[in-house]
Design a protein around this motif. Structure first.
Motif, PDB file in Angstrom:
ATOM      1  N   LEU A  35       0.836  -1.192   0.000  1.00  0.00           N
ATOM      2  CA  LEU A  35       0.000   0.000   0.000  1.00  0.00           C
ATOM      3  C   LEU A  35       0.878   1.252   0.000  1.00  0.00           C
ATOM      4  N   ARG A  36       0.428   2.252  -0.694  1.00  0.00           N
ATOM      5  CA  ARG A  36       1.139   3.531  -0.699  1.00  0.00           C
ATOM      6  C   ARG A  36       0.305   4.522   0.099  1.00  0.00           C
ATOM      7  N   GLY A  37       0.945   5.193   1.059  1.00  0.00           N
ATOM      8  CA  GLY A  37       0.221   6.133   1.894  1.00  0.00           C
ATOM      9  C   GLY A  37       1.169   7.019   2.681  1.00  0.00           C
ATOM     10  N   HIS A  38       0.578   7.816   3.563  1.00  0.00           N
ATOM     11  CA  HIS A  38       1.373   8.709   4.412  1.00  0.00           C
ATOM     12  C   HIS A  38       2.035   7.897   5.522  1.00  0.00           C
ATOM     13  N   VAL A  39       3.325   8.058   5.646  1.00  0.00           N
ATOM     14  CA  VAL A  39       4.083   7.291   6.632  1.00  0.00           C
ATOM     15  C   VAL A  39       3.760   7.766   8.049  1.00  0.00           C
ATOM     16  N   ILE A  40       3.639   6.786   8.934  1.00  0.00           N
ATOM     17  CA  ILE A  40       3.540   7.020  10.376  1.00  0.00           C
ATOM     18  C   ILE A  40       4.647   6.198  11.007  1.00  0.00           C
ATOM     19  N   ALA A  41       5.444   6.818  11.841  1.00  0.00           N
ATOM     20  CA  ALA A  41       6.502   6.073  12.520  1.00  0.00           C
ATOM     21  C   ALA A  41       5.860   5.070  13.472  1.00  0.00           C
ATOM     22  N   PRO A  42       6.166   3.775  13.314  1.00  0.00           N
ATOM     23  CA  PRO A  42       5.594   2.782  14.226  1.00  0.00           C
ATOM     24  C   PRO A  42       6.169   2.930  15.633  1.00  0.00           C
ATOM     25  N   LEU A  43       5.455   2.398  16.608  1.00  0.00           N
ATOM     26  CA  LEU A  43       5.925   2.481  17.995  1.00  0.00           C
ATOM     27  C   LEU A  43       7.245   1.742  18.192  1.00  0.00           C
ATOM     28  N   HIS A  44       7.510   0.754  17.366  1.00  0.00           N
ATOM     29  CA  HIS A  44       8.774   0.018  17.417  1.00  0.00           C
ATOM     30  C   HIS A  44       9.165  -0.333  15.994  1.00  0.00           C
ATOM     31  N   LYS A  45      10.453  -0.331  15.694  1.00  0.00           N
ATOM     32  CA  LYS A  45      10.905  -0.552  14.322  1.00  0.00           C
ATOM     33  C   LYS A  45      10.527  -1.920  13.755  1.00  0.00           C
ATOM     34  N   SER A  46      10.328  -2.917  14.609  1.00  0.00           N
ATOM     35  CA  SER A  46       9.974  -4.254  14.112  1.00  0.00           C
ATOM     36  C   SER A  46       8.462  -4.460  13.984  1.00  0.00           C
ATOM     37  N   LEU A  47       7.676  -3.471  14.361  1.00  0.00           N
ATOM     38  CA  LEU A  47       6.224  -3.605  14.326  1.00  0.00           C
ATOM     39  C   LEU A  47       5.673  -3.988  12.952  1.00  0.00           C
ATOM     40  N   PRO A  48       6.110  -3.390  11.839  1.00  0.00           N
ATOM     41  CA  PRO A  48       5.553  -3.783  10.545  1.00  0.00           C
ATOM     42  C   PRO A  48       5.752  -5.268  10.221  1.00  0.00           C
ATOM     43  N   VAL A  49       6.894  -5.811  10.577  1.00  0.00           N
ATOM     44  CA  VAL A  49       7.164  -7.222  10.295  1.00  0.00           C
ATOM     45  C   VAL A  49       6.304  -8.113  11.182  1.00  0.00           C
ATOM     46  N   VAL A  50       6.248  -7.812  12.460  1.00  0.00           N
ATOM     47  CA  VAL A  50       5.454  -8.608  13.401  1.00  0.00           C
ATOM     48  C   VAL A  50       3.976  -8.526  13.052  1.00  0.00           C
ATOM     49  N   ALA A  51       3.504  -7.328  12.751  1.00  0.00           N
ATOM     50  CA  ALA A  51       2.095  -7.132  12.441  1.00  0.00           C
ATOM     51  C   ALA A  51       1.679  -7.853  11.168  1.00  0.00           C
ATOM     52  N   SER A  52       2.580  -7.954  10.210  1.00  0.00           N
ATOM     53  CA  SER A  52       2.218  -8.633   8.963  1.00  0.00           C
ATOM     54  C   SER A  52       2.004 -10.126   9.169  1.00  0.00           C
ATOM     55  N   ASN A  53       2.482 -10.673  10.284  1.00  0.00           N
ATOM     56  CA  ASN A  53       2.290 -12.091  10.589  1.00  0.00           C
ATOM     57  C   ASN A  53       1.153 -12.348  11.574  1.00  0.00           C
ATOM     58  N   ASP A  54       0.543 -11.300  12.125  1.00  0.00           N
ATOM     59  CA  ASP A  54      -0.518 -11.458  13.117  1.00  0.00           C
ATOM     60  C   ASP A  54      -1.601 -10.399  12.890  1.00  0.00           C
ATOM     61  N   PRO A  55      -2.673 -10.740  12.166  1.00  0.00           N
ATOM     62  CA  PRO A  55      -3.706  -9.759  11.825  1.00  0.00           C
ATOM     63  C   PRO A  55      -4.368  -9.094  13.039  1.00  0.00           C
ATOM     64  N   GLU A  56      -4.549  -9.827  14.118  1.00  0.00           N
ATOM     65  CA  GLU A  56      -5.176  -9.255  15.313  1.00  0.00           C
ATOM     66  C   GLU A  56      -4.276  -8.197  15.944  1.00  0.00           C
ATOM     67  N   LEU A  57      -3.007  -8.510  16.080  1.00  0.00           N
ATOM     68  CA  LEU A  57      -2.039  -7.552  16.614  1.00  0.00           C
ATOM     69  C   LEU A  57      -1.919  -6.342  15.681  1.00  0.00           C
ATOM     70  N   HIS A  58      -1.930  -6.615  14.386  1.00  0.00           N
ATOM     71  CA  HIS A  58      -1.867  -5.551  13.387  1.00  0.00           C
ATOM     72  C   HIS A  58      -3.011  -4.563  13.594  1.00  0.00           C
ATOM     73  N   ALA A  59      -4.225  -5.058  13.743  1.00  0.00           N
ATOM     74  CA  ALA A  59      -5.399  -4.200  13.943  1.00  0.00           C
ATOM     75  C   ALA A  59      -5.278  -3.403  15.241  1.00  0.00           C
ATOM     76  N   GLN A  60      -4.803  -4.026  16.300  1.00  0.00           N
ATOM     77  CA  GLN A  60      -4.699  -3.333  17.584  1.00  0.00           C
ATOM     78  C   GLN A  60      -3.682  -2.194  17.529  1.00  0.00           C
ATOM     79  N   PHE A  61      -2.543  -2.409  16.896  1.00  0.00           N
ATOM     80  CA  PHE A  61      -1.560  -1.334  16.782  1.00  0.00           C
ATOM     81  C   PHE A  61      -2.006  -0.262  15.800  1.00  0.00           C
ATOM     82  N   ALA A  62      -2.775  -0.643  14.785  1.00  0.00           N
ATOM     83  CA  ALA A  62      -3.340   0.351  13.872  1.00  0.00           C
ATOM     84  C   ALA A  62      -4.322   1.250  14.618  1.00  0.00           C
ATOM     85  N   LEU A  63      -5.099   0.681  15.515  1.00  0.00           N
ATOM     86  CA  LEU A  63      -6.018   1.476  16.332  1.00  0.00           C
ATOM     87  C   LEU A  63      -5.256   2.435  17.242  1.00  0.00           C
ATOM     88  N   ILE A  64      -4.174   1.953  17.816  1.00  0.00           N
ATOM     89  CA  ILE A  64      -3.348   2.819  18.663  1.00  0.00           C
ATOM     90  C   ILE A  64      -2.791   3.975  17.837  1.00  0.00           C
TER      91      ILE A  64
END
Length: 104
Positions: free
Chosen positions: A52-81
């Protein structure tokens, strides 16, 4: 929970940046499309493998994008945050209510 709803935006402020390729954050994250708000451009966590192409938001932790891509529930929760961190008052309210439901 109180900190996530009221304090995270002050402790970890975020401002959407340039358009980049990344992993969906915000309302485009898995499982959040039913809550879609009037988001003019999607938010993303920067990642060269993102679809996806969009406006960048710095994640709370640098490994968050990798971890979130493997866990949809965690991905949704951090997206809400992140929506609490950068969203409008209405978006923050809806995101906080959904986060409370998901986390109990």
């Amino acid at each position: 929970m109180e900190f996530l709803i009221h304090g995270v935006k002050y402790a970890f402020p975020a401002k959407p940046g340039a358009m980049v390729r990344g992993i969906a954050a915000g309302w485009q994250a898995p499982g959040l499309s039913e809550f879609m708000m009037d988001e003019p451009e999607p938010y993303v966590w920067p990642n060269a493998l993102g679809s996806l192409r969009g406006h960048v938001i710095a994640p709370l932790h640098k490994s968050l994008p990798v971890v979130a891509s493997n866990d949809p529930e965690l991905h949704a929760q951090f997206a809400l945050i992140d929506l609490i961190r950068v969203g409008s008052a209405r978006e923050r309210k809806v995101a906080a209510e959904e986060l409370q439901k998901q986390l109990g």
